[in-house]
Design a protein around this motif. Sequence first.
Motif, PDB file in Angstrom:
ATOM      1  N   ALA A 230     -30.668 -10.414 -36.834  1.00 27.28           N
ATOM      2  CA  ALA A 230     -29.820 -11.321 -37.581  1.00 27.28           C
ATOM      3  C   ALA A 230     -28.401 -11.056 -37.664  1.00 27.28           C
ATOM      4  O   ALA A 230     -28.149 -10.127 -37.813  1.00 27.28           O
ATOM      5  CB  ALA A 230     -30.609 -11.476 -39.133  1.00 27.28           C
ATOM      6  N   LYS A 231     -27.460 -12.081 -37.948  1.00 30.20           N
ATOM      7  CA  LYS A 231     -26.249 -11.683 -37.831  1.00 30.20           C
ATOM      8  C   LYS A 231     -25.842 -11.021 -39.190  1.00 30.20           C
ATOM      9  O   LYS A 231     -24.958  -9.667 -38.827  1.00 30.20           O
ATOM     10  CB  LYS A 231     -25.327 -13.151 -38.317  1.00 30.20           C
ATOM     11  CG  LYS A 231     -23.913 -12.897 -38.131  1.00 30.20           C
ATOM     12  CD  LYS A 231     -23.159 -14.314 -38.399  1.00 30.20           C
ATOM     13  CE  LYS A 231     -21.685 -14.198 -38.660  1.00 30.20           C
ATOM     14  NZ  LYS A 231     -21.088 -15.311 -38.776  1.00 30.20           N
ATOM     15  N   GLU A 232     -26.265 -11.084 -40.063  1.00 31.06           N
ATOM     16  CA  GLU A 232     -26.158 -10.267 -41.447  1.00 31.06           C
ATOM     17  C   GLU A 232     -26.454  -8.611 -40.849  1.00 31.06           C
ATOM     18  O   GLU A 232     -25.948  -7.615 -41.528  1.00 31.06           O
ATOM     19  CB  GLU A 232     -27.044 -10.696 -42.589  1.00 31.06           C
ATOM     20  CG  GLU A 232     -26.682 -11.878 -43.183  1.00 31.06           C
ATOM     21  CD  GLU A 232     -27.114 -13.179 -42.295  1.00 31.06           C
ATOM     22  OE1 GLU A 232     -28.165 -12.737 -41.381  1.00 31.06           O
ATOM     23  OE2 GLU A 232     -26.711 -14.142 -42.061  1.00 31.06           O
ATOM     24  N   GLU A 233     -27.609  -8.272 -40.191  1.00 27.03           N
ATOM     25  CA  GLU A 233     -28.006  -6.963 -39.713  1.00 27.03           C
ATOM     26  C   GLU A 233     -26.858  -6.374 -39.024  1.00 27.03           C
ATOM     27  O   GLU A 233     -26.357  -5.313 -39.259  1.00 27.03           O
ATOM     28  CB  GLU A 233     -29.307  -7.069 -38.989  1.00 27.03           C
ATOM     29  CG  GLU A 233     -30.342  -7.208 -39.707  1.00 27.03           C
ATOM     30  CD  GLU A 233     -31.503  -7.041 -38.843  1.00 27.03           C
ATOM     31  OE1 GLU A 233     -32.173  -5.990 -38.573  1.00 27.03           O
ATOM     32  OE2 GLU A 233     -32.171  -8.106 -38.142  1.00 27.03           O
ATOM     33  N   ILE A 234     -26.311  -7.112 -38.017  1.00 24.88           N
ATOM     34  CA  ILE A 234     -25.356  -6.556 -37.178  1.00 24.88           C
ATOM     35  C   ILE A 234     -23.905  -6.204 -38.025  1.00 24.88           C
ATOM     36  O   ILE A 234     -23.401  -5.313 -37.655  1.00 24.88           O
ATOM     37  CB  ILE A 234     -25.067  -7.648 -36.224  1.00 24.88           C
ATOM     38  CG1 ILE A 234     -26.251  -7.524 -34.970  1.00 24.88           C
ATOM     39  CG2 ILE A 234     -23.609  -7.148 -35.431  1.00 24.88           C
ATOM     40  CD1 ILE A 234     -26.246  -6.396 -34.135  1.00 24.88           C
ATOM     41  N   GLU A 235     -23.714  -7.264 -38.874  1.00 25.42           N
ATOM     42  CA  GLU A 235     -22.586  -6.985 -39.681  1.00 25.42           C
ATOM     43  C   GLU A 235     -22.651  -5.675 -40.645  1.00 25.42           C
ATOM     44  O   GLU A 235     -21.740  -4.660 -40.765  1.00 25.42           O
ATOM     45  CB  GLU A 235     -22.200  -8.110 -40.433  1.00 25.42           C
ATOM     46  CG  GLU A 235     -21.055  -8.213 -41.238  1.00 25.42           C
ATOM     47  CD  GLU A 235     -20.391  -9.460 -41.849  1.00 25.42           C
ATOM     48  OE1 GLU A 235     -19.311  -9.548 -42.313  1.00 25.42           O
ATOM     49  OE2 GLU A 235     -21.503 -10.296 -41.983  1.00 25.42           O
ATOM     50  N   ALA A 236     -23.860  -5.682 -41.328  1.00 24.89           N
ATOM     51  CA  ALA A 236     -24.394  -4.427 -42.175  1.00 24.89           C
ATOM     52  C   ALA A 236     -24.045  -2.976 -41.373  1.00 24.89           C
ATOM     53  O   ALA A 236     -23.597  -2.136 -41.862  1.00 24.89           O
ATOM     54  CB  ALA A 236     -25.548  -4.531 -43.043  1.00 24.89           C
ATOM     55  N   GLU A 237     -24.760  -3.221 -40.095  1.00 23.63           N
ATOM     56  CA  GLU A 237     -24.882  -1.876 -39.254  1.00 23.63           C
ATOM     57  C   GLU A 237     -23.545  -1.560 -39.019  1.00 23.63           C
ATOM     58  O   GLU A 237     -23.066  -0.532 -38.925  1.00 23.63           O
ATOM     59  CB  GLU A 237     -25.750  -2.013 -38.218  1.00 23.63           C
ATOM     60  CG  GLU A 237     -27.407  -1.980 -38.705  1.00 23.63           C
ATOM     61  CD  GLU A 237     -28.261  -2.373 -37.589  1.00 23.63           C
ATOM     62  OE1 GLU A 237     -27.873  -1.795 -36.288  1.00 23.63           O
ATOM     63  OE2 GLU A 237     -29.457  -2.101 -37.712  1.00 23.63           O
ATOM     64  N   PHE A 238     -22.670  -2.449 -38.478  1.00 24.31           N
ATOM     65  CA  PHE A 238     -21.484  -2.199 -38.139  1.00 24.31           C
ATOM     66  C   PHE A 238     -20.598  -1.475 -39.209  1.00 24.31           C
ATOM     67  O   PHE A 238     -19.933  -0.406 -38.976  1.00 24.31           O
ATOM     68  CB  PHE A 238     -20.626  -3.508 -37.746  1.00 24.31           C
ATOM     69  CG  PHE A 238     -20.608  -3.914 -36.213  1.00 24.31           C
ATOM     70  CD1 PHE A 238     -21.485  -3.323 -35.285  1.00 24.31           C
ATOM     71  CD2 PHE A 238     -19.584  -4.704 -35.727  1.00 24.31           C
ATOM     72  CE1 PHE A 238     -21.366  -3.540 -34.113  1.00 24.31           C
ATOM     73  CE2 PHE A 238     -19.677  -5.020 -34.415  1.00 24.31           C
ATOM     74  CZ  PHE A 238     -20.360  -4.328 -33.558  1.00 24.31           C
ATOM     75  N   LYS A 239     -20.695  -1.918 -40.285  1.00 27.57           N
ATOM     76  CA  LYS A 239     -19.952  -1.529 -41.720  1.00 27.57           C
ATOM     77  C   LYS A 239     -20.407  -0.161 -42.011  1.00 27.57           C
ATOM     78  O   LYS A 239     -19.675   0.682 -42.135  1.00 27.57           O
ATOM     79  CB  LYS A 239     -20.181  -2.377 -42.810  1.00 27.57           C
ATOM     80  CG  LYS A 239     -19.421  -2.027 -44.076  1.00 27.57           C
ATOM     81  CD  LYS A 239     -19.471  -3.157 -45.139  1.00 27.57           C
ATOM     82  CE  LYS A 239     -18.639  -2.667 -46.300  1.00 27.57           C
ATOM     83  NZ  LYS A 239     -17.345  -2.569 -46.052  1.00 27.57           N
TER      84      LYS A 239
END
Length: 305
Positions: A274-283
């Motif tokens: 999910a988009k939120e997963e990518i953003e959280a893992e990037f951070k």
Amino acid sequence: MPPGQFGIADTDGELGTGVTGRKGDPIGYTVNRLKLTPTMPPQAPRLRVRVYLGLDRWLQRWVRLLGILHEGFWLGCLDPEDLTALTILSFQQSRMYNGPEHNLSGLLPWERETIDRFFRPSSRILVAACGGGREIIALHGLGFQADGFDCTPRLVETSRRLLQELGISSNVMLCPPNDVPREWTPHDGLIVGWTAYMQIPGSARRIAFLRKLRASVPPDSPILVSFWVREGASADEDRTFRLAKWFRSLRGRRAEPLEPGDHVTNRGYHHCFAKEEIEAEFKAGGFRMCHYSQADHPYAVGVAE
């Protein structure tokens, strides 16, 4: 067409109408050179046809059920190391990824557009999971300097051979899975090979991998990651995941928990995001997501913080 009406055999492109007799019997005639022909009601399929269709429906249901049981059992029973080994074996045996046609095919349109937009021209790029060298070869053709690493021995051999044949100076290293070599000169940007990021089992491993990549570039350096997405699990995917979690629970607390979006096939492990997963893992990995797209192929661009 209802019983008692006519089919029209067109003789010169003009239209006509049909009528029925008093008892519903068809009356054939020609109007404006259009010949009206009686039509018959559709016949019921023969017994063997009905038997085939019925058995085929049951077969498809059993295939789906066996697929759920098969993936659910092995996803629950295989360790992350086993899942990674399956993935490496798949690429080791792949004719496409070890062949020149794929590796000399250049960048995909969305890759070229993204690199032109976010990567500084003539900069030095590190390609993680570089495979047989497709990205490295294409980047050199665009004026970039590029190095890479991969955990599949045969792909590294393919990459080195093609680069040598093309006269391209590049350093390609064999590296353990989910790791980053430390013997690098600094790079200005990062690319994780096509969908390779989703083949790392577990969010914690993916974040650790991103942190190692972050250590190899200065602040504000771009990173390009591609993946598959999940937009609501199907009923079969939900059943598979619940079954896998149950099998995993039988192994006790030492077994690493599964995450929604985890899958295993004969090509190895992959995780749909999910988009939120990518953003959280990037951070968590030291990057700020600055661009996300699902237009052509799902991908995200981050900037090193």
